[in-house]
Design a protein around this motif. Structure first.
Motif, PDB file in Angstrom:
ATOM      1  N   SER A 135     118.222  35.412 102.625  1.00  0.00           N
ATOM      2  CA  SER A 135     116.849  36.726 102.871  1.00  0.00           C
ATOM      3  C   SER A 135     117.698  38.048 102.642  1.00  0.00           C
ATOM      4  O   SER A 135     116.801  38.661 102.279  1.00  0.00           O
ATOM      5  CB  SER A 135     116.427  36.573 104.261  1.00  0.00           C
ATOM      6  OG  SER A 135     116.109  35.085 104.857  1.00  0.00           O
ATOM      7  N   CYS A 141     117.099  41.479 100.177  1.00  0.00           N
ATOM      8  CA  CYS A 141     117.387  42.384 100.618  1.00  0.00           C
ATOM      9  C   CYS A 141     117.922  43.269  99.953  1.00  0.00           C
ATOM     10  O   CYS A 141     117.867  44.828  99.239  1.00  0.00           O
ATOM     11  CB  CYS A 141     117.895  43.438 101.993  1.00  0.00           C
ATOM     12  SG  CYS A 141     116.630  42.511 103.703  1.00  0.00           S
ATOM     13  N   TRP A 186     114.188  35.850 113.064  1.00  0.00           N
ATOM     14  CA  TRP A 186     114.837  35.353 111.905  1.00  0.00           C
ATOM     15  C   TRP A 186     114.275  33.705 112.377  1.00  0.00           C
ATOM     16  O   TRP A 186     113.400  33.599 111.045  1.00  0.00           O
ATOM     17  CB  TRP A 186     116.298  35.623 110.987  1.00  0.00           C
ATOM     18  CG  TRP A 186     116.190  35.437 109.779  1.00  0.00           C
ATOM     19  CD1 TRP A 186     115.169  35.306 108.846  1.00  0.00           C
ATOM     20  CD2 TRP A 186     116.938  33.809 109.335  1.00  0.00           C
ATOM     21  NE1 TRP A 186     115.634  34.939 107.817  1.00  0.00           N
ATOM     22  CE2 TRP A 186     116.513  33.975 108.151  1.00  0.00           C
ATOM     23  CE3 TRP A 186     117.306  33.559 110.341  1.00  0.00           C
ATOM     24  CZ2 TRP A 186     117.179  33.022 107.311  1.00  0.00           C
ATOM     25  CZ3 TRP A 186     117.939  31.782 109.464  1.00  0.00           C
ATOM     26  CH2 TRP A 186     117.418  31.502 108.041  1.00  0.00           C
ATOM     27  N   ALA A 207     110.453  33.098 111.964  1.00  0.00           N
ATOM     28  CA  ALA A 207     109.990  34.181 111.063  1.00  0.00           C
ATOM     29  C   ALA A 207     109.647  32.023 109.987  1.00  0.00           C
ATOM     30  O   ALA A 207     109.276  32.375 108.940  1.00  0.00           O
ATOM     31  CB  ALA A 207     110.224  35.195 110.682  1.00  0.00           C
ATOM     32  N   ASN A 208     110.724  31.653 109.828  1.00  0.00           N
ATOM     33  CA  ASN A 208     110.836  31.077 109.023  1.00  0.00           C
ATOM     34  C   ASN A 208     110.798  29.589 108.788  1.00  0.00           C
ATOM     35  O   ASN A 208     111.119  28.854 108.443  1.00  0.00           O
ATOM     36  CB  ASN A 208     112.701  31.026 107.852  1.00  0.00           C
ATOM     37  CG  ASN A 208     112.915  32.271 107.443  1.00  0.00           C
ATOM     38  OD1 ASN A 208     112.748  32.595 106.132  1.00  0.00           O
ATOM     39  ND2 ASN A 208     112.794  33.813 108.129  1.00  0.00           N
ATOM     40  N   GLN A 248     119.013  29.927 103.875  1.00  0.00           N
ATOM     41  CA  GLN A 248     117.622  30.602 103.777  1.00  0.00           C
ATOM     42  C   GLN A 248     118.232  31.793 104.173  1.00  0.00           C
ATOM     43  O   GLN A 248     117.597  32.871 103.998  1.00  0.00           O
ATOM     44  CB  GLN A 248     116.638  29.835 104.944  1.00  0.00           C
ATOM     45  CG  GLN A 248     115.287  30.993 104.933  1.00  0.00           C
ATOM     46  CD  GLN A 248     114.729  31.332 102.888  1.00  0.00           C
ATOM     47  OE1 GLN A 248     114.813  30.112 102.680  1.00  0.00           O
ATOM     48  NE2 GLN A 248     114.409  32.159 102.944  1.00  0.00           N
ATOM     49  N   ASP A 280     109.984  43.437 101.683  1.00  0.00           N
ATOM     50  CA  ASP A 280     109.359  42.845 102.518  1.00  0.00           C
ATOM     51  C   ASP A 280     109.661  41.543 102.817  1.00  0.00           C
ATOM     52  O   ASP A 280     109.285  40.298 103.134  1.00  0.00           O
ATOM     53  CB  ASP A 280     108.027  42.349 101.462  1.00  0.00           C
ATOM     54  CG  ASP A 280     107.255  44.062 101.097  1.00  0.00           C
ATOM     55  OD1 ASP A 280     107.315  44.472 101.729  1.00  0.00           O
ATOM     56  OD2 ASP A 280     106.310  43.499 100.294  1.00  0.00           O
ATOM     57  N   SER A 281     111.241  40.849 102.406  1.00  0.00           N
ATOM     58  CA  SER A 281     111.920  39.800 102.799  1.00  0.00           C
ATOM     59  C   SER A 281     112.037  39.487 103.977  1.00  0.00           C
ATOM     60  O   SER A 281     111.912  40.507 105.161  1.00  0.00           O
ATOM     61  CB  SER A 281     113.149  39.849 101.964  1.00  0.00           C
ATOM     62  OG  SER A 281     113.829  38.454 102.395  1.00  0.00           O
ATOM     63  N   THR A 282     112.021  38.478 104.961  1.00  0.00           N
ATOM     64  CA  THR A 282     112.097  38.504 106.227  1.00  0.00           C
ATOM     65  C   THR A 282     114.291  38.745 106.020  1.00  0.00           C
ATOM     66  O   THR A 282     114.457  38.477 107.710  1.00  0.00           O
ATOM     67  CB  THR A 282     112.144  36.861 106.646  1.00  0.00           C
ATOM     68  OG1 THR A 282     113.236  35.999 105.391  1.00  0.00           O
ATOM     69  CG2 THR A 282     110.817  36.361 106.420  1.00  0.00           C
ATOM     70  N   LEU A 288     114.047  41.089 108.973  1.00  0.00           N
ATOM     71  CA  LEU A 288     114.783  40.667 110.903  1.00  0.00           C
ATOM     72  C   LEU A 288     116.085  40.741 110.743  1.00  0.00           C
ATOM     73  O   LEU A 288     116.553  39.748 112.072  1.00  0.00           O
ATOM     74  CB  LEU A 288     113.365  38.923 110.776  1.00  0.00           C
ATOM     75  CG  LEU A 288     112.188  39.147 110.690  1.00  0.00           C
ATOM     76  CD1 LEU A 288     111.382  38.476 110.379  1.00  0.00           C
ATOM     77  CD2 LEU A 288     111.783  40.607 112.225  1.00  0.00           C
TER      78      LEU A 288
END
Length: 471
Positions: A228, A232, A199, A202-203, A224, A238-240, A243
């Protein structure tokens, strides 16, 4: 005697902390003077709450059993109770502590020292259920039409449960917690959990042990992370945030009307926001900053942020009440199975067998045989055709979904135990050992003790109900 008071103890051993509470329960008789004595909880008093204490570990894989036992003795003394005073209660090992090598040994050791307790190592789904009950989310869902979601944010995970009309309809667990990032007051990072590495990458966040971070940078990480997870919960798969999911996927979420945040981090939502690194690192981690960001970010989502009944101690069992009942006289049981202790109950709503077994395997230990008992609530009419269809469905799904277990326990509220038990034996061709007991009423989340048969026609049943204090 129409009423009596008993003492109950709840013990929760978590990833980073452990706590204990003592309750006094007033039991009032609800049966007639001429029937078997049955009691219900008429009043609950919270008599003692321990301080939240760090869970002692000998290593990353082993709990310090001696220290836990010593802590328990000290807390009993502080509460002014003796072991002989305790009539009931529960010991639950939660979070990563449940995965320690000697967790089950510790669990039963504590139960032996504590009395006739419900004992369980709680996986993420059972922990989510317990926290949702303890926070008041399940009770709140009975008062409204929509879904209430409880997020229990602790040291390493956020155990999330969704309740509709008093029933848990979904769970998901995220790697979101206060101790995933540990740091010193000057901003030196001393630990980053490997679970959040994907995560972070990815961010675009660069965090390493030994690195010194600014307050602003750490706040952006916490902000963040909050977004995230909340994305959800709002249905954005489709959000990070995916992860951050413990199993790498997020189920389809029911639309949430109200959100509660419990757990250690949830308890910090009512405190002032940290304004510096020293204020953030007061517990050696970024928990206070994560709590502040969760509160701020939740305002931008379509669900209302509700106040839970309990936060820090939401997962602690408030009280365990035991009631003794006698089964109906028309039971069926294979020889040599009884007695049995601490069997959790799954309720068979609308006779949906497959759905009930799936939920049971999700919440309880699938390696135990039997992993749970199935309870069939009151049916308006009982016919031989219904018993035939029900027995076929029970045997087929039990065999398929729990192939390693050859013991099936079924409880019926109706007077149908013998007929259903014989039908189950016939449909299983004798491969399953069957206990089918009738005229018993239990609820999802109760635990059972099944005693030795009385004259081969009745069974003493002790129902252990995990009760929670209202606010």
């Amino acid at each position: 005697m129409d009423e009596q008071w008993i003492i109950s103890v709840g013990i929760d051993l978590g990833t980073s902390t452990m706590k204990l509470i003592v309750s006094r329960l007033k039991l009032a008789r609800k049966s007639s003077p001429f029937g078997l004595p049955r009691f219900e909880i008429a009043e609950r008093l919270l008599a003692y709450e321990s301080e939240v204490t760090s869970t002692p570990l000998l290593s990353e894989t082993e709990i310090d059993m001696a220290e836990v036992s010593l802590w328990l003795q000290k807390e009993y003394q502080a509460a002014g109770i003796r072991l002989s005073d305790i009539k009931t209660g529960a010991v639950i090992i939660t979070g990563e502590t449940a995965n320690k090598g000697n967790a089950k040994q510790l669990l039963h050791s504590l139960a032996d020292r504590a009395g006739d307790f419900v004992v369980a190592t709680a996986g993420a789904d059972l922990e989510s259920l317990l926290a949702g009950k303890g926070s008041g989310a399940m009770k709140r869902s009975l008062q409204m039409r929509g879904v209430v979601c409880n997020v229990d944010v602790g040291g390493g995970t956020a155990n999330t449960s969704f309740f509709r009309r008093g029933h848990m309809v979904e769970t998901v667990t995220f790697h979101v917690g206060g101790r995933l990032v540990r740091l010193r007051p000057e901003g030196e990072v001393i630990y980053i959990s490997a679970a959040i590495r994907p995560w972070l990458d990815a961010n675009g966040f660069k965090l390493e042990a030994g690195q010194t971070v600014s307050f602003g940078y750490l706040k952006e990480v916490a902000r963040q992370m909050s977004r995230s997870m909340l994305d959800c919960l709002a249905g954005d798969t489709d959000s990070t945030g995916v992860l951050l999911s413990v199993n790498g996927k997020v189920p389809i979420m029911p639309p949430v009307e109200e959100l509660m945040i419990s757990g250690g981090v949830g308890g910090m939502l009512i405190t002032a926001n940290p304004q510096s690194l020293p204020e953030t690192a007061v517990y050696g981690d970024f928990g206070p900053l994560l709590a502040a960001c969760l509160r701020e970010e939740a305002r931008h989502y379509p669900f209302a942020l509700a106040v839970p009944d309990h936060t820090f101690r939401a997962t602690v069992i408030g009280a365990g009440m035991q009631s003794t009942e006698i089964s109906g006289a028309t039971i069926h049981m294979s020889p040599g199975l009884l007695p049995m202790k601490n069997i959790p109950v799954i309720k068979l709503d609308h006779l949906e067998v497959k759905k009930a077994i799936e939920l049971g395997l999700q919440v309880y230990d699938a390696d135990v045989c039997p992993p749970f008992a199935l309870f069939i609530p009151h049916l308006q009419t009982v016919t031989y055709e219904l018993i035939r269809q029900l027995s076929e469905s029970l045997v087929a799904h039990y065999r398929t979904m729990i192939p390693g277990c050859r013991t099936l326990i079924v409880l019926c509220e109706n007077d149908m135990g013998k007929a259903l038990g014989q039908a189950l034996k016939l449909r299983s061709s004798g491969e399953l050992s069957i206990v089918c007991v009738d005229q018993i009423k239990v609820e999802f989340g109760d635990y059972l003790d099944l005693g030795e048969p009385i004259r081969d026609t009745m069974i003493p049943v002790i129902v252990k109900t995990l009760a929670f204090h209202s606010g």
